[in-house]
Scaffold this motif. Structure first.
Motif, PDB file in Angstrom:
ATOM      1  N   GLU A  87       0.832  -1.219   0.000  1.00 42.73           N
ATOM      2  CA  GLU A  87       0.000   0.000   0.000  1.00 42.73           C
ATOM      3  C   GLU A  87       0.861   1.261   0.000  1.00 42.73           C
ATOM      4  O   GLU A  87       0.553   2.235  -0.679  1.00 42.73           O
ATOM      5  N   MET A  88       1.933   1.223   0.767  1.00 46.21           N
ATOM      6  CA  MET A  88       2.788   2.417   0.885  1.00 46.21           C
ATOM      7  C   MET A  88       3.763   2.567  -0.280  1.00 46.21           C
ATOM      8  O   MET A  88       4.387   3.615  -0.439  1.00 46.21           O
ATOM      9  N   GLY A  89       3.928   1.493  -1.060  1.00 45.34           N
ATOM     10  CA  GLY A  89       4.868   1.530  -2.175  1.00 45.34           C
ATOM     11  C   GLY A  89       6.308   1.611  -1.718  1.00 45.34           C
ATOM     12  O   GLY A  89       7.168   2.166  -2.402  1.00 45.34           O
ATOM     13  N   LYS A  90       6.564   1.045  -0.534  1.00 46.21           N
ATOM     14  CA  LYS A  90       7.929   1.090   0.012  1.00 46.21           C
ATOM     15  C   LYS A  90       8.508  -0.330   0.074  1.00 46.21           C
ATOM     16  O   LYS A  90       7.762  -1.307   0.119  1.00 46.21           O
ATOM     17  N   PRO A  91       9.827  -0.430   0.127  1.00 43.96           N
ATOM     18  CA  PRO A  91      10.421  -1.777   0.118  1.00 43.96           C
ATOM     19  C   PRO A  91      10.287  -2.497   1.458  1.00 43.96           C
ATOM     20  O   PRO A  91       9.945  -1.897   2.480  1.00 43.96           O
ATOM     21  N   ILE A  92      10.591  -3.787   1.405  1.00 45.73           N
ATOM     22  CA  ILE A  92      10.643  -4.626   2.612  1.00 45.73           C
ATOM     23  C   ILE A  92      12.095  -5.060   2.769  1.00 45.73           C
ATOM     24  O   ILE A  92      12.730  -5.459   1.788  1.00 45.73           O
TER      25      ILE A  92
END
Lengths: 427, 222
Positions: free
Chosen positions: A216-221
């Motif tokens: 949802e946030m478009g951020k990496p893991i």
């Protein structure tokens, strides 16, 4: 039921066979105590026997001789050893007559029958001759000292030290292993027939939430497998979890980064992640730089990951595997960046740091169970049942053992106390 | 293909797993020699794998610099740092000292590498403070227990704690250091042992899963 009987029979057989297996080699009769002249000033002899020290790699001799009732506080023994045919005596040990009794040899009752009426000494040859070559014939003798003066000397005995083929003192360990292997296969065959109930693990249930948040946030893991190598169970367990996490990442079309400390772990993880993307039907999304080598230096590794987390502000961080001092360096930076954090390690003294700085923490064995839990494959889930069985055995062992030792101490049944402590001892 | 990708690797895992297991119960010199040999093989493989890691590191950062990705300037430091150690190492023939003098390699180790390591380690102290602050916010009964135990340990380590204790609770006949030692030696050790027993059982079962081929994920799919 059948299996239970089999296990009991096996255990009883092994214990019954122990004294036979533990018997000393032929030709080395147990020394017999000779009546000693009370406080006689005349030179005394000792009934010395020398033989190979059992259950070792072959670098020690076992010397035994009876306790002389005439020994007093001024009496001591000096042991000599030689690897030559003539002369070349080296002093191997010196101790007072009250020390080194048969009961002082640290072996369990099924592997050793020493008594307090004899002296028994483990003579380490490697310490005296460097690497003692197997098959060398050693000559040994024991001198009796009275107030520091040699008053008599035993006859010279010869013996050879050789490598043994079985650690009989680890029989209890082997029996426990056999039981666990039997239960393991029973559980696996049971899992094939019908499903197993597995309790929920909150930290693992939160993985979906963490990956969803990242999507949802478009951020990496970030998935950090720690500083262990592939010989560690925690690192192996971490690769299993990575497989399941990266499969979900591929399904959600999110992005994962796996920074590595060990190049071999990196190679294995590359295969695992690639396979997960294939299984998720997204081989096109796989990139070679998902797994990247950072450094084989602990703090350089931590500093680099801290920098990446600070700059990229990932939505989720996983810390799974073997961690040392860098655990807090990593997790605290992750917490400050606002990422949802799930950690797991089997290093118990790093757990408090993860508890305080991560949202969920897998404690020790939960890390090992995580791969099976996430994959939901019956065969793998059955192994969790074996883990539970192992813990049950330990709990029962501790409870029963504790009760028996307390009873033994209370009633002064020292043989019972020794029996119980030997059974549960890791040799 | 299945033979190469699955069966042969599994056979290797099974054979070496069993031999290593058996060697725990066999003290014979041959068993010891086997373990030594396997350990040497592992070292050799690790050495070659390091080259692979180095290639991966350079490739990743080179690609980042090339495409001018976010924070590409930091990637330059990978190469700068690498050269800052490798060039002095070559000049110094791998020695840190030449007689009583420090070589360029020794200088880079002492004044760059060791200093940076010490800085990173020192940062831990600040992180411990911030993490302690977070964990000492009492939100539940468990957090309360944690806070009380930690407070006793913190006070037990400083003289003022003992002074306060003797003034307020001295009548109990117990000392603060005694209570602190009890917390460290009894409940703390009990908890640790519980975790360690679980870990030991879990490690045995995980090893069995791998040796007997129940868990084969690391081999990839057919």
């Amino acid at each position: 039921m059948k299996n239970n009987r089999l296990v009991c029979a096996l255990f009883a057989f092994l214990l019954a066979a122990a004294p036979v297996l533990a018997a000393r080699p032929a030709g080395h009769a147990k020394p017999v105590s000779k009546p000693a002249a009370k406080a006689s000033p005349a030179p005394r002899t000792v009934g010395l026997t020398a033989e190979d020290m059992p259950y070792d790699v072959g670098g020690a001799l076992l010397l035994r001789w009876p306790v002389n009732p005439a020994d007093d506080s001024g009496t001591s023994y000096r042991v000599y050893v030689s690897s030559r045919g003539k002369g070349g005596w080296l002093q191997g040990a010196e101790f007072p007559a009250s020390a080194n009794k048969g009961t002082d040899i640290d072996l369990p009752f099924w592997a050793w029958d020493g008594s307090a009426s004899e002296h028994a000494l483990r003579l380490d040859l490697n310490g005296l001759f460097g690497d003692a070559s197997p098959g060398t014939v050693y000559r040994v003798k024991v001198s009796v000292l009275q107030n520091g003066t040699e008053v008599s000397e035993s006859e010279v005995k010869t013996a050879r030290a050789y490598g043994n083929w079985f650690r009989l003192d680890r029989l209890n360990n082997l029996v426990m292993l056999i039981i666990i292997v039997i239960v393991f296969f029973v559980a696996v065959s049971h899992a094939k027939r019908k499903g197993l109930f597995i309790r929920r693990i909150a930290g693992l249930d939160a993985i979906d939430e963490a990956i969803g948040r990242a999507t949802e946030m478009g951020k990496p893991i970030y998935y950090v497998p720690g500083i262990g190598d592939m010989t560690l169970v925690s690192t192996i367990a971490s690769t299993f979890i990575l497989g399941e996490v990266s499969k979900k990442v591929a399904q959600y079309d999110s992005f994962i980064k796996v920074p590595h400390y060990d190049p071999i772990v990196m190679t294995v993880c590359k295969e695992v992640v690639k396979q997960s993307y294939l299984e998720a039907g997204r081989p096109d999304s796989y990139r070679d730089d998902i797994n990247q080598f950072i450094s084989q230096d602990q703090f350089s590794y931590a500093a680099s990951i801290d920098g990446m987390i600070t700059r990229e502000k990932p939505a989720a961080c996983f810390f799974m595997g073997y961690f040392m001092a860098e655990s807090l360096l990593l997790s605290e930076v992750g917490a400050a960046s606002g990422a949802i954090q799930i950690a797991g390690t089997d290093i118990e003294y790093q757990l408090p740091f993860f508890f305080t700085s991560c949202d969920y923490t897998l404690i020790g064995e939960e890390l090992y169970a995580a791969g099976a839990y996430l994959s939901k494959e019956p065969m793998l889930l059955s192994a969790l049942k074996v883990q539970d069985f192992g813990k049950l055995v330990v709990m029962l062992g501790v409870s029963i053992g504790l009760a028996l030792v307390l009873l033994g101490q209370w009633q002064h049944w020292h043989s019972l106390v020794n029996f119980v402590t030997d059974i549960f001892k890791a040799n | 293909m299945k033979l190469i990708k699955k069966q042969i690797p599994f056979a290797i895992v099974f054979v070496f797993g069993m031999l290593t297991l058996v060697s725990y119960y066999v003290p014979h010199p041959r068993s010891v020699a086997f373990l030594d040999t396997v350990s040497q093989w592992e070292n050799i493989v690790s050495s070659f794998a390091f080259l692979l890691g180095l290639f991966s590191l350079f490739y990743t950062h080179y690609a980042k610099i090339k495409r001018k990705g976010d924070g590409w300037g930091y990637s330059l430091f990978v190469f700068v740092g690498f050269l800052a150690v490798v060039v002095p190492a070559v000049i110094s023939h791998g020695r840190q000292m030449s007689g009583a003098d420090m070589t360029p390699l020794g200088w880079s180790f002492r004044y760059i590498y060791n200093t940076l390591l010490a800085t990173m380690f020192a940062v831990l102290a600040f992180y411990i403070v911030s993490t302690a602050y977070r964990s000492f916010r009492i939100k539940s009964m468990q957090a309360m227990v944690l806070f009380v135990a930690a407070l006793i340990l913190i006070l037990g380590r400083v003289p003022i704690g003992e002074i306060l204790w003797s003034k307020v609770l001295g009548w109990t006949g117990h000392s603060l250091s005694g209570l602190m030692n009890w917390i460290v030696d009894v409940p703390s050790v009990a908890g640790k042992r519980g975790i360690m027993i679980g870990i030991a059982v879990g490690a045995v079962v995980t090893s069995l899963k791998i040796v007997f081929g129940i868990e084969r994920q690391y081999l990839g799919k057919d």
